[in-house]
Design an enzyme around this catalytic site. Structure first.
Site, PDB file in Angstrom:
ATOM      1  N   ASP A  96      17.107 -14.475   6.842  1.00 13.37           N
ATOM      2  CA  ASP A  96      18.155 -15.286   6.247  1.00 13.37           C
ATOM      3  C   ASP A  96      19.122 -15.691   7.360  1.00 13.37           C
ATOM      4  O   ASP A  96      18.954 -15.308   8.518  1.00 13.37           O
ATOM      5  CB  ASP A  96      18.852 -14.532   5.107  1.00 13.37           C
ATOM      6  CG  ASP A  96      19.496 -13.240   5.575  1.00 13.37           C
ATOM      7  OD1 ASP A  96      19.532 -12.981   6.791  1.00 13.37           O
ATOM      8  OD2 ASP A  96      19.967 -12.473   4.718  1.00 13.37           O
ATOM      9  N   ASP A 271      12.790 -12.897  -3.082  1.00  7.73           N
ATOM     10  CA  ASP A 271      13.102 -11.667  -2.344  1.00  7.73           C
ATOM     11  C   ASP A 271      14.209 -10.946  -3.088  1.00  7.73           C
ATOM     12  O   ASP A 271      15.038 -11.584  -3.759  1.00  7.73           O
ATOM     13  CB  ASP A 271      13.605 -11.959  -0.924  1.00  7.73           C
ATOM     14  CG  ASP A 271      15.097 -12.298  -0.925  1.00  7.73           C
ATOM     15  OD1 ASP A 271      15.435 -13.426  -1.348  1.00  7.73           O
ATOM     16  OD2 ASP A 271      15.923 -11.436  -0.553  1.00  7.73           O
ATOM     17  N   CYS A 309      -0.186   2.728 -14.358  1.00 14.51           N
ATOM     18  CA  CYS A 309      -0.077   2.222 -12.984  1.00 14.51           C
ATOM     19  C   CYS A 309      -1.198   2.795 -12.116  1.00 14.51           C
ATOM     20  O   CYS A 309      -1.585   3.942 -12.276  1.00 14.51           O
ATOM     21  CB  CYS A 309       1.293   2.601 -12.418  1.00 14.51           C
ATOM     22  SG  CYS A 309       1.546   2.089 -10.702  1.00 14.51           S
ATOM     23  N   CYS A 311      -1.061   2.939  -8.676  1.00 16.37           N
ATOM     24  CA  CYS A 311      -0.616   3.149  -7.294  1.00 16.37           C
ATOM     25  C   CYS A 311      -0.847   4.587  -6.846  1.00 16.37           C
ATOM     26  O   CYS A 311      -1.110   5.484  -7.645  1.00 16.37           O
ATOM     27  CB  CYS A 311       0.857   2.745  -7.122  1.00 16.37           C
ATOM     28  SG  CYS A 311       2.061   3.998  -7.590  1.00 16.37           S
ATOM     29  N   CYS A 314       1.458   7.226  -8.583  1.00 20.36           N
ATOM     30  CA  CYS A 314       1.096   7.576  -9.959  1.00 20.36           C
ATOM     31  C   CYS A 314      -0.228   8.342 -10.024  1.00 20.36           C
ATOM     32  O   CYS A 314      -0.481   9.064 -10.981  1.00 20.36           O
ATOM     33  CB  CYS A 314       1.076   6.321 -10.825  1.00 20.36           C
ATOM     34  SG  CYS A 314       2.756   5.699 -11.097  1.00 20.36           S
ATOM     35  N   HIS A 340       6.367   3.233  -5.329  1.00 15.55           N
ATOM     36  CA  HIS A 340       5.936   2.814  -6.667  1.00 15.55           C
ATOM     37  C   HIS A 340       6.596   1.497  -7.073  1.00 15.55           C
ATOM     38  O   HIS A 340       5.930   0.602  -7.619  1.00 15.55           O
ATOM     39  CB  HIS A 340       6.256   3.901  -7.689  1.00 15.55           C
ATOM     40  CG  HIS A 340       6.105   3.428  -9.097  1.00 15.55           C
ATOM     41  ND1 HIS A 340       4.883   3.376  -9.750  1.00 15.55           N
ATOM     42  CD2 HIS A 340       7.009   2.918  -9.970  1.00 15.55           C
ATOM     43  CE1 HIS A 340       5.051   2.867 -10.958  1.00 15.55           C
ATOM     44  NE2 HIS A 340       6.336   2.593 -11.121  1.00 15.55           N
TER      45      HIS A 340
END
Lengths: 377, 377
Positions: A96, A271, A309, A311, A314, A340
């Site tokens: 930015d 973002d 989930c 991931c 998890c 996560h």
């Protein structure tokens, strides 16, 4: 020779919603859109290694010019060979302009035509950020996509104030562009559409920003506290005015509802610090809504953060263990919640892209909203 | 049926030093010795995932009974299926008795024949740790190797005090063993040799502890501030008295010189918070000694933490970047220094084992000490 120029490639338009799926090609690789960009404020996505961020499916990250300017300083980053080498992230990076943090973090700031003067939030030292300096710092950092200096005004400001602020942002764009050309950099410079919550000013800002024929356009000054309906209305006005062959970036947006609604309206990039910041505060995103795993109610809950989930977190850890880590101030707790949450949003964007390809993004929204606990639109 | 009983297997004795290389077999897998055990105080090796710890070459970790007793409580860990499942570490775990932390962390402690009463360092609540309770908590946690309750006295205490303290530690061992048999647990219970820095008391404690015919023996009360020479002398006295077919564990030792000197004298297992704690304070181990990477002198140093190191951190990051992360309070900084330090010690133990096999551990010590900056012995 491989095609490594900066270019947006449209893959599919969802017949149900009008949302678009595409690929943004950059000299440092391509990534699929709509995309969520994890925020690496100080040249690190908090708690994560770059390899982990990449493994979760992030194709681009964002770094904050203000923070890196203040510490360690752009010259340290440049001497390391630029931000990519400094932080071990070889893929695309967006920086930015530094303006947003000057407005939100620093003290004693004063806006003039020349730029913004302020005192550092670290040591109180006095600085001035001009459009030219914002470009010079970003050139030194070496990101693939850089942003013009703009003013992100309070959404409650009067129409008169926003009008003059938006005009100045356009004059700053002109100066940024001139400095960018002087620096002879191949970075893609994006302009930022402002205009507050005023339809006419948004339209004007969009048209005038687009007239600069830039490689991409951002929409700023939204998701700053205004009602969601107002944000959606501004997106409905601005997005049709942006050229279809250029990427569109909605700044600072990261809650699941905003990501889906933004995608439906044609946004390509988002973002937000939401997944990382929430995680460090002990709150996680689940398919059934937000869950504050640090609460006592989870002390003996041996189920994963989100049972649906896929991931790493998890698959291997329970709410009871993660709560223990957070209560015991263990860094692994912050790593696991951050991990996560990032997976959740990056996976959400994968699902959004898939739903676009299947022409069913509105159906996906209904299902996701009803399960997550959002009111249907 | 595979051989999953608890058993020490001698592989080789170094003809140059007398050090031994072996394998410790446990029901949850085997690991090579001499071994360094990373410390996972609160059911996590600070900043690391279990997979990372394992990838660095750790075959066993240690967890602290006192901390897990206070938070989250053994019943929470037991209900999760034990420590291994709770923290996602399927390999061997050793828990200490809790005694050391009671002596070093808590307030208002009082030692009686029955046990130690104290106030929690977390909330001041009153507790009493008895030999029986130390075993019961460790049974609930479910580690593969558990420790008797002992008193780790100040090394400056009088010979009279150490004599009566060592005798009590032996009586506590008897009670621990009885409770262990009552619990009908297959965990390997180690006794602890005490005796301060008094040769006669060390000899007595070793002989009497060994008379219990336990699966392994620890040496406690060393590396607690006494001069190195005094520690080495105690090891020279105690180790020949320990049976060769049982593993020997030197508690709380983790500096490179102590690890090498301990190995030379026949120690098989070590543990220490040194690599993780140093790392979080911004200091790293290198082949040329300690390096405080957070110092300003490294702000523009674009070399790795240790140029001769093969770890992930040294392959991808510079001192300048890691210093930036630490100065900016970024968790990744603590992860990287911890990662490197753990790798350094685990790799040192690999080299020690290799040197034992090659009958050249004294040569290895000379070379390592001279490069690291230790005075030669």
């Amino acid at each position: 020779m491989t095609d490594n120029t900066f270019r947006y490639e449209l893959i599919h338009t969802c017949s149900q919603s009008g949302a678009r799926r595409g690929i943004l090609h950059t000299p440092r690789g391509s990534f699929e859109t709509p995309a969520f960009m994890p925020v690496g404020t100080q040249a690190t996505v908090k708690t994560m290694t770059p390899e982990e961020v990449s493994s979760l499916g992030a194709g681009i990250i964002l770094a904050n010019t203000y923070h890196l300017w203040m510490r360690p300083g752009p010259e340290i980053v440049a001497a390391a060979g630029g931000l990519h080498k400094f932080m071990n992230w070889p893929r695309p990076i967006l920086t930015d302009s530094g303006g947003f943090q000057v407005f939100s973090l620093s003290d004693g700031r004063e806006i003039t035509e020349r730029g913004v003067s302020f005192c550092s939030h670290l040591d109180g030292s006095e600085h001035e950020l001009t459009p030219e300096l914002a470009i010079d710092i970003q050139t030194a950092l070496g990101a693939d996509i850089i942003m013009q200096l703009d003013e992100c005004a309070d959404w409650k400001e009067s129409e008169d104030y926003i009008r003059s602020s938006s005009r100045r942002t356009l004059r700053w764009l002109e100066r940024c562009l001139r400095q960018h050309q002087l620096n002879n950099s191949s970075q893609a410079l994006f302009g930022i559409v402002q205009g507050g919550v005023y339809e006419g000013l948004r339209r004007l800002s969009a048209e005038q920003t687009v007239s600069f024929d830039l490689p991409g356009y951002a929409i700023g000054g939204l998701s700053v506290g205004e009602p969601a309906e107002l944000m959606y209305r501004m997106l409905d006005i601005v997005l049709p005015l942006l050229p279809a062959h250029k990427p569109r970036y909605l700044m600072g947006v990261g809650s699941p509802d905003y990501l889906i609604e933004g995608s439906i309206r044609g946004v390509d990039m988002f973002d937000c610090v939401l997944p990382t910041r929430l995680g460090r505060n002990g709150t996680v995103l689940t398919s059934e809504g937000y869950l504050t795993v640090r609460n006592a109610t989870y002390a003996e809950d041996y189920t994963p953060l989100d049972s649906s989930c896929n991931c790493y977190v998890c698959a291997h850890y329970t709410r009871a263990y993660i709560r223990h880590l957070i209560k015991a101030n263990e860094i692994l707790g912050l790593r696991l919640t951050t991990w996560h949450n990032l997976y959740f949003l990056l996976n959400l964007m994968r699902q959004v892209r898939e739903a676009i390809s299947n022409n069913e993004l509105l159906d996906f929204r209904s299902e996701f909203f009803s399960r997550f606990g959002y009111e249907s639109v």
